[in-house]
Design a protein around this motif. Structure first.
Motif, mmCIF file in Angstrom:
data_model
loop_
_atom_site.group_PDB
_atom_site.id
_atom_site.type_symbol
_atom_site.label_atom_id
_atom_site.label_comp_id
_atom_site.label_asym_id
_atom_site.label_seq_id
_atom_site.Cartn_x
_atom_site.Cartn_y
_atom_site.Cartn_z
ATOM 1 N N ALA A 10 0.837 -1.206 0.000
ATOM 2 C CA ALA A 10 0.000 0.000 0.000
ATOM 3 C C ALA A 10 0.870 1.252 0.000
ATOM 4 N N ASP A 11 1.961 1.228 0.795
ATOM 5 C CA ASP A 11 2.869 2.369 0.836
ATOM 6 C C ASP A 11 3.524 2.597 -0.517
ATOM 7 N N THR A 12 3.928 1.506 -1.162
ATOM 8 C CA THR A 12 4.555 1.605 -2.480
ATOM 9 C C THR A 12 3.598 2.186 -3.497
ATOM 10 N N ALA A 13 2.353 1.715 -3.470
ATOM 11 C CA ALA A 13 1.344 2.205 -4.411
ATOM 12 C C ALA A 13 1.082 3.700 -4.184
ATOM 13 N N ARG A 14 1.040 4.102 -2.907
ATOM 14 C CA ARG A 14 0.794 5.504 -2.588
ATOM 15 C C ARG A 14 1.959 6.375 -3.070
ATOM 16 N N ASP A 15 3.196 5.902 -2.877
ATOM 17 C CA ASP A 15 4.362 6.654 -3.320
ATOM 18 C C ASP A 15 4.378 6.794 -4.838
ATOM 19 N N GLU A 16 4.018 5.705 -5.539
ATOM 20 C CA GLU A 16 3.992 5.746 -6.991
ATOM 21 C C GLU A 16 2.934 6.718 -7.486
ATOM 22 N N ASN A 17 1.781 6.735 -6.800
ATOM 23 C CA ASN A 17 0.704 7.641 -7.187
ATOM 24 C C ASN A 17 1.121 9.094 -6.978
ATOM 25 N N ASN A 18 1.783 9.384 -5.828
ATOM 26 C CA ASN A 18 2.253 10.741 -5.567
ATOM 27 C C ASN A 18 3.266 11.182 -6.616
ATOM 28 N N ALA A 19 4.142 10.251 -7.019
ATOM 29 C CA ALA A 19 5.143 10.565 -8.041
ATOM 30 C C ALA A 19 4.466 10.881 -9.361
ATOM 31 N N ASP A 20 3.425 10.134 -9.709
ATOM 32 C CA ASP A 20 2.695 10.381 -10.954
ATOM 33 C C ASP A 20 2.043 11.757 -10.932
ATOM 34 N N VAL A 21 1.489 12.133 -9.777
ATOM 35 C CA VAL A 21 0.842 13.444 -9.653
ATOM 36 C C VAL A 21 1.860 14.560 -9.842
ATOM 37 N N MET A 22 3.041 14.426 -9.226
ATOM 38 C CA MET A 22 4.069 15.453 -9.339
ATOM 39 C C MET A 22 4.586 15.564 -10.771
ATOM 40 N N VAL A 23 4.788 14.420 -11.429
ATOM 41 C CA VAL A 23 5.230 14.431 -12.817
ATOM 42 C C VAL A 23 4.171 15.078 -13.689
ATOM 43 N N GLY A 24 2.913 14.761 -13.423
ATOM 44 C CA GLY A 24 1.820 15.343 -14.190
ATOM 45 C C GLY A 24 1.755 16.854 -14.029
ATOM 46 N N ARG A 25 1.925 17.331 -12.807
ATOM 47 C CA ARG A 25 1.912 18.778 -12.563
ATOM 48 C C ARG A 25 3.071 19.456 -13.293
ATOM 49 N N ARG A 26 4.243 18.812 -13.233
ATOM 50 C CA ARG A 26 5.417 19.381 -13.891
ATOM 51 C C ARG A 26 5.213 19.436 -15.394
ATOM 52 N N LEU A 27 4.649 18.378 -15.940
ATOM 53 C CA LEU A 27 4.385 18.330 -17.382
ATOM 54 C C LEU A 27 3.413 19.434 -17.778
ATOM 55 N N ARG A 28 2.353 19.595 -16.998
ATOM 56 C CA ARG A 28 1.359 20.633 -17.317
ATOM 57 C C ARG A 28 1.975 22.029 -17.210
#
Length: 205
Positions: A10-28
């Motif tokens: 669960a911790d790994t999945a949460r970390d991966e999701n947070n990383a995706d959000v940050m990458v998405g924000r940076r891309l936008r």
């Protein structure tokens, strides 16, 4: 043991999701900074608008096969999209150490961008050395507001001269001819906000 494995997963999945959000924000943020729409960037990168939208929203991960085309279309290094730093700028914040200089041709004037990419208002930190200022009066679209944080400034708006000191503020329509100069003996620092978007700010202002 099973509970520990479940927790770790669960911790790994949460970390991966947070990383995706940050990458998405940076891309936008980079897309908005480049002045590209979702459709334009997706077309240049050869991916669907839906896929690009999902990446920006952090719903799906940025894959290797789309990383390079997106970086090329944005004109940045691929590593820029994957920076893992809480100190990086994103669509909402500009960190103190990551401010960008705005090119100016005025003598003794430095402008740094305070507002994040795509913001409706352009916030600038304007530093004017003693004797520095605009070469001539200018005008453009928009509205302006300023607050003198340090020093003194001579501001001319539509032919009227205002002598500003620390703590003074001002606001006017940008269509009025205006200029400014530091006639004091210390650096003047002004928080300057313009309703005109960053891409419309002229280099000679």
């Amino acid at each position: 043991m099973g509970q520990d494995i479940s927790t770790d997963a669960a911790d790994t999945a949460r970390d991966e999701n947070n990383a995706d959000v940050m990458v998405g924000r940076r891309l936008r943020a980079l897309r908005l900074e480049a002045g590209l729409s979702l459709t334009e960037l997706a077309g240049q990168a050869g991916i669907s608008v839906g896929a690009l939208s999902q990446i920006e929203r952090g719903v799906s991960s940025l894959r290797v096969r789309t990383l390079w085309p997106l970086a090329t279309a944005l004109g940045v290094d691929a590593a820029r999209l994957l920076e893992d730093s809480a100190e990086s700028n994103d669509i909402y914040c500009v960190r103190a150490g990551n401010r960008r200089d705005i090119p100016v041709h005025s003598e003794g004037v430095r402008k740094q961008l305070l507002s994040p990419p795509g913001a409706a208002l352009t916030g600038m930190l304007v530093e004017v050395e003693p004797g520095g200022g605009t070469a001539e009066a200018y005008s453009h679209q928009g509205h302006e507001f300023g607050f003198v944080m340090q020093g003194t400034a001579q501001l001319v708006i539509d032919g009227t001269t205002y002598h500003l000191r620390t703590g003074d503020s001002f606001a006017f329509r940008s269509l009025l001819l205006h200029s400014f100069r530091n006639e004091g003996d210390e650096r003047c620092i002004i928080i300057w906000i313009n309703a005109t978007k960053k891409s419309e700010v002229r280099d000679d202002e």
